[in-house]
Design a protein around this motif. Sequence first.
Motif, PDB file in Angstrom:
ATOM      1  N   TYR A 168       0.829  -1.212   0.000  1.00 31.02           N
ATOM      2  CA  TYR A 168       0.000   0.000   0.000  1.00 31.02           C
ATOM      3  C   TYR A 168       0.859   1.256   0.000  1.00 31.02           C
ATOM      4  N   GLY A 196       1.606   3.038  -6.720  1.00 30.16           N
ATOM      5  CA  GLY A 196       1.863   2.704  -8.112  1.00 30.16           C
ATOM      6  C   GLY A 196       1.406   1.308  -8.483  1.00 30.16           C
ATOM      7  N   PRO A 197       2.105   0.657  -9.421  1.00 26.74           N
ATOM      8  CA  PRO A 197       1.701  -0.678  -9.872  1.00 26.74           C
ATOM      9  C   PRO A 197       1.672  -1.720  -8.760  1.00 26.74           C
ATOM     10  N   ARG A 198       2.577  -1.595  -7.790  1.00 25.67           N
ATOM     11  CA  ARG A 198       2.626  -2.595  -6.718  1.00 25.67           C
ATOM     12  C   ARG A 198       1.343  -2.609  -5.904  1.00 25.67           C
ATOM     13  N   SER A 209      -1.675  -1.552  -7.167  1.00 26.96           N
ATOM     14  CA  SER A 209      -2.819  -1.372  -8.070  1.00 26.96           C
ATOM     15  C   SER A 209      -3.934  -2.378  -7.828  1.00 26.96           C
ATOM     16  N   TYR A 210      -3.620  -3.528  -7.216  1.00 26.37           N
ATOM     17  CA  TYR A 210      -4.637  -4.554  -6.976  1.00 26.37           C
ATOM     18  C   TYR A 210      -5.515  -4.240  -5.780  1.00 26.37           C
ATOM     19  N   TYR A 263      -8.144  -2.672  -3.319  1.00 25.47           N
ATOM     20  CA  TYR A 263      -9.392  -1.904  -3.385  1.00 25.47           C
ATOM     21  C   TYR A 263      -9.950  -1.777  -1.975  1.00 25.47           C
ATOM     22  N   TYR A 297      -9.524   1.865  -5.982  1.00 25.99           N
ATOM     23  CA  TYR A 297      -8.308   1.059  -6.118  1.00 25.99           C
ATOM     24  C   TYR A 297      -7.054   1.897  -5.867  1.00 25.99           C
ATOM     25  N   GLY A 298      -5.957   1.175  -5.519  1.00 27.00           N
ATOM     26  CA  GLY A 298      -4.648   1.784  -5.408  1.00 27.00           C
ATOM     27  C   GLY A 298      -4.225   2.067  -3.987  1.00 27.00           C
ATOM     28  N   ARG A 340      -0.176   7.858  -2.650  1.00 23.43           N
ATOM     29  CA  ARG A 340       0.523   8.589  -3.693  1.00 23.43           C
ATOM     30  C   ARG A 340       1.967   8.832  -3.272  1.00 23.43           C
TER      31      ARG A 340
END
Length: 405
Positions: free
Chosen positions: A258, A262-264, A266-267, A269, A275-276, A279
């Motif tokens: 968390y 970023g992409p790590r 992204s799964y 929710y 989602y995500g 920042r």
Amino acid sequence: MRRTPLFLLAAVLAFGGSLTATATATAAPDARGGGDPERFATFNASLNRGAEGQLVSDLSTPDNQQARNVAETIQRVDPDVVLINEFDYAPAAVDLFRDNYLEVGQNGADPIEYPYAFIAPSNTGVPSGFDLNNNGQVSGGDDAFGFGLFPGQYGMVVYSKHPILAGQARTFQHFLWKDMPGALLPDDPATPEPADWYSPEEQAVFRLSSKSHWDLPIQVGSKVVHFLVSHPTPPTFDGAEDRNGTRNHDEIRFWADYVSGGPRASYIYDDNGRYGGLRPGTQFVIAGDQNADPHDGDSVDDAILQLLDHPLIGESDPTSEGGPEASLLQGGANATHEGDPAYDTADFADGAPGNLRVDYVLPSRQLRTVGSGIFWPTTTDPLYRLTGTFQFPTSDHRMVWIDIR
């Protein structure tokens, strides 16, 4: 003192709405003086009760001795923001503890005011409808989404001197374990198939959090610090499948992913479907009873190192003088431990697992830690009466805190 209704905050979050905290009281003055660092703390206070409604009953009067001890511990440490683990989900209990205990000086300690608080439902004690422990019947706490004898047992609450931006808070109570890429889903050793302790039907509903994971933005002056709190399951009370050990690992991993964002992340929710993760550059503090020691105990190897070695998480090494003394006096498993007992935060059974470091307050790297500690007095300290030995007068865990700028 009028405060934002806590049950309303939780209900709005649960149903996808938004709400800004509107408590009219201002934060209580910091006893350490103006301009001093902010103190973030975690305390597994063992305020859980064996029956639903008992915590509300116990806190309805100001004379419950254990609750008085918990309040005094908090007053002595004087955190600005504190997570209390093992506080049954009972919104009425939040104000009762505040009014009857925290705001009443205990044994000469100054009263402490927290105009802001947050509580939300926990997975503990919520029936799953499945035989999760594979004992041939569907019943009891072991078949709930998180172990508990009634919904919300062993929950948690956050108190704060600073506004909690409840409308921006995120909860992850319903995130499914199977939706974590590479999840360590437990394997039934009696079958050749991998990761099959839980059936496909069970995996379709099984939640990762044994309690919940919360991201609570705290407004500290002109800055916002995200208080990331949770209480992963103990990595014990299971069998060769290690279903609790693997779940503990992945509950800890959740925050590692968390804060990476970023992409790590992204799964991930939340309970509102957003989602995500965080920042880049977000300031945060991770807190809670993680039930994992970096050297000893039964957790999956390196479970807590997912946080301690994370490049975005700064160093936090609080210590006490009471921990080493207790380790020496109690002996048993403590004598064989690899970890330094100065870092221990919990006084567990001497035979096994012994005392461990399981409670953490971990700041993001851009926050400067200027102090820290564990409330574990030595036997000669007058405040030792608040920790003691088994049967404990307060809790088997110790409050942990850090001071940050």
